[in-house]
Write a protein that holds these residues in place. Structure first.
Motif, short mmCIF file in Angstrom:
data_model
loop_
_atom_site.label_atom_id
_atom_site.label_comp_id
_atom_site.label_asym_id
_atom_site.label_seq_id
_atom_site.Cartn_x
_atom_site.Cartn_y
_atom_site.Cartn_z
N GLY A 143 -4.77 -0.68 -8.43
CA GLY A 143 -3.55 -0.07 -8.95
C GLY A 143 -2.90 -0.94 -10.00
N LEU A 144 -1.89 -1.71 -9.58
CA LEU A 144 -1.17 -2.58 -10.49
C LEU A 144 -0.91 -3.93 -9.83
N GLN A 145 -0.71 -4.92 -10.66
CA GLN A 145 -0.34 -6.26 -10.20
C GLN A 145 1.00 -6.60 -10.83
N VAL A 146 1.97 -6.99 -10.01
CA VAL A 146 3.34 -7.18 -10.46
C VAL A 146 3.76 -8.62 -10.23
N ASP A 147 4.17 -9.29 -11.30
CA ASP A 147 4.74 -10.63 -11.16
C ASP A 147 6.18 -10.50 -10.68
N LEU A 148 6.50 -11.25 -9.63
CA LEU A 148 7.85 -11.25 -9.07
C LEU A 148 8.41 -12.68 -9.16
N VAL A 162 0.85 -1.18 0.00
CA VAL A 162 0.00 0.00 0.00
C VAL A 162 0.89 1.23 0.00
N ILE A 163 0.70 2.12 -0.98
CA ILE A 163 1.53 3.31 -1.12
C ILE A 163 0.62 4.52 -1.33
N ASP A 164 0.72 5.51 -0.45
CA ASP A 164 0.02 6.77 -0.60
C ASP A 164 0.90 7.73 -1.39
N LEU A 165 0.61 7.86 -2.66
CA LEU A 165 1.45 8.64 -3.56
C LEU A 165 1.40 10.13 -3.27
N ASP A 166 0.40 10.58 -2.52
CA ASP A 166 0.23 12.01 -2.23
C ASP A 166 0.79 12.40 -0.87
N LEU A 167 1.57 11.51 -0.25
CA LEU A 167 2.14 11.81 1.08
C LEU A 167 3.67 11.69 1.02
N ALA A 205 8.10 -18.02 -7.02
CA ALA A 205 7.62 -16.77 -7.58
C ALA A 205 6.36 -16.33 -6.82
N THR A 206 6.02 -15.07 -6.96
CA THR A 206 4.79 -14.56 -6.35
C THR A 206 4.28 -13.41 -7.20
N THR A 207 3.06 -13.01 -6.91
CA THR A 207 2.48 -11.83 -7.54
C THR A 207 2.06 -10.86 -6.45
N LEU A 208 2.45 -9.62 -6.61
CA LEU A 208 2.22 -8.60 -5.59
C LEU A 208 1.29 -7.53 -6.14
N VAL A 209 0.35 -7.10 -5.33
CA VAL A 209 -0.56 -6.01 -5.70
C VAL A 209 0.02 -4.69 -5.20
N LEU A 210 0.17 -3.74 -6.11
CA LEU A 210 0.51 -2.38 -5.72
C LEU A 210 -0.79 -1.61 -5.52
#
Length: 508
Positions: free
Chosen positions: A490-495, A9-14, A439-444
């Motif tokens: 937001g986005l889903q990132v394969d790791l 979880v990332i607050d882009l406005d902070l 491997a894993t998939t992470l949600v941004l």
């Protein structure tokens, strides 16, 4: 494995504090083939050079936006007398490098050569002064020689050696490892000496020096507290640090003991996790040193500097044990990534960090072949280059949820590490999957600002032991990553397993 997808979880406005580009700093000591055969080949060398400085090394480091370079040590600094390294090279006295291989140093690379190197690199010089075997006068005259512009005695001496204009020297180290090779001093002894020496490292003309007192080994919080207590009162909002403005400490990552540190390229899966967990320990060290400093300096006027860090393995077989030449693989790259995530989290106090070392020594950016002259960029180099957008950006807090864990020794170890920064219209998210096999998939989960576009890059390799050589220089090299997709939050990132990924975001 968790039942839900791991999430960041990332607050882009902070936006938080600025991540100084100087936490991506470097270190070049007179040690092994770092200077001689690394940076310096001499003007008569068949290797392409500019005034003796190797051209391809400079080009590679400029491409990764090297912000600063620490020199001449390290332990070598407290044996180094700067007057031995000026004037005609064929007339410079020789010395014994007793710390690193017990070899004879001819001083052909000295003050003018180092400052020339920094100018070619576009990097700020960080000069380490000699407290261990030097004198107050010697250090005072060196800063005058470097930075004074009138007709003072040292400025005149500099001009007689071919440099008319003074240089800019923003960073100055007061000794190195004073608890060990820099004099085996007690903290109380060194605190008094740092105040004395720092007083005489003067600002000349428009050059303002940021003085860094040699600090602790790893978790010696007493050393940090003793230096902090040596300041005059720092509790007022208008109070200023006295003879020095920052305190350093050193921390190295290894899987064994100082006598047998482990191999750079031959290790078990358990040693993979042990190395990465020990790298992650830097976060605790930064927290605890900062907490000590906060007690005396609540307004954070004194900086914290980690001016030696990185992996320290057994030397490569067949090489001089005093030259500290080691290979550098995918594991080292992820060690660096874990450190950078911690650096970003501590941007309010950490003002500089310097990996040890830049060329051919310890966790190097560049390896050069002594026989063929071939140059190899290491996986660690690529992590530095992939992170350039973090330089001088604002840190963002990353809240990780449902992260998979494994074990490092008898302790649980989270297998995802992350950090992020933001500028006016872009953000960079760094993600490491530290798991050896999975491997894993992470949600941004991106909040606060609209994301209008994204690109991604990945650094990984088939094997945990993968590393670059002259025969296979791109075995571990970054490529475009197409494993990023839209997600409702937001986005889903394969790791992939054992991979480092950066996601660059365009923001509205």
């Amino acid at each position: 494995m968790p039942s839900t997808a791991p999430t960041a979880v990332i607050d882009l406005d902070l936006p938080g504090p600025v991540v100084s580009r100087h936490v991506y700093g470097h270190f070049a000591e007179h040690l092994g083939r770092c200077i001689y055969g690394g940076f310096w080949v001499g003007e008569d060398s068949p290797v392409p050079n500019v005034r003796g400085i190797r051209t391809d090394v400079v080009q590679a480091l400029r491409a990764m936006h090297i912000p600063n370079l620490r020199w001449p040590g390290g332990c070598f600094a407290d044996d180094y007398h700067w007057r031995d390294g000026i004037g005609p090279r064929d007339q410079r006295p020789r010395m014994v490098n007793s710390h690193w291989g017990d070899v004879v140093e001819d001083n052909s690379f000295g003050t003018h050569e180092f400052m020339d190197l920094c100018e070619l690199l576009g990097a700020d010089p960080y000069v380490s002064g000699n407290i261990g075997s030097g004198s107050v006068r010697e250090m005072s005259e060196w800063i005058e020689y470097l930075t004074r512009g009138d007709d003072s005695p040292m400025a005149a001496l500099r001009r007689s050696n071919g440099r008319d204009e003074p240089w800019r020297v923003p960073f100055w180290g007061l000794g190195n490892e004073a608890w060990g090779c820099g004099g085996h001093l007690r903290a109380e002894q060194f605190a008094s000496m740092a105040r004395q020496y720092g007083t005489y490292v003067r600002n000349h003309g428009d050059n303002t020096v940021y003085r860094i007192a040699a600090g602790a080994a790893e978790d010696d919080y007493h050393w940090t507290e003793t230096l902090m207590r040596s300041f005059d009162d720092l509790t007022g909002p208008d109070s200023r640090p006295g003879p020095f403005q920052a305190i350093s400490f050193h921390y190295y990552t290894m899987t064994g003991s100082w006598g047998d540190k482990g191999s750079a390229t031959r290790f078990t899966t358990d040693e993979w996790y042990l190395a990465l967990s020990r790298a992650a320990h830097v976060d605790e060290l930064l927290t605890r040193h900062s907490t000590v400093m906060d007690r005396y300096d609540p307004h954070q006027k004194v900086g914290l500097v980690l001016d030696e860090w990185g992996t320290w393995w057994n030397v490569e077989p067949g090489t001089n044990p005093g030259f500290l030449y080691q290979q550098n693989g995918l594991r080292d790259a992820l060690v660096a990534a874990v450190h950078f995530d911690a650096f970003h989290r501590h941007a309010d106090r950490l003002v500089m960090a310097n990996i040890a070392q830049t060329v051919n020594v310890l966790q190097a950016m560049i390896l050069t072949d002594p026989d063929t002259g071939a140059l190899v960029l290491t996986p660690t180099y690529h992590v530095f280059e992939m992170n350039t957008a973090h330089h001088d950006a604002h840190a963002l807090t990353v809240h990780l949820r449902d992260v998979p864990t494994t074990h490092a020794g008898d302790r649980p170890f989270p297998t995802i590490s992350a950090s992020a920064t933001v500028t006016d219209d872009t953000a960079l998210v760094s993600l490491s999957n530290l798991h050896a096999q999975d491997a894993t998939t992470l949600v941004l989960d991106l909040r606060g600002r609209d994301v209008t576009g994204h690109t991604a890059r990945i650094l990984t390799a088939p094997s945990l032991e993968s590393h670059n050589t002259p025969a296979a220089p791109t075995a571990v090299a970054p490529t475009t990553h197409d494993g990023v997709r839209p997600h409702p939050r937001g986005l889903q990132v394969d790791l992939p397993a054992h991979a480092y990924v950066t996601v660059s975001l365009d923001l509205a």
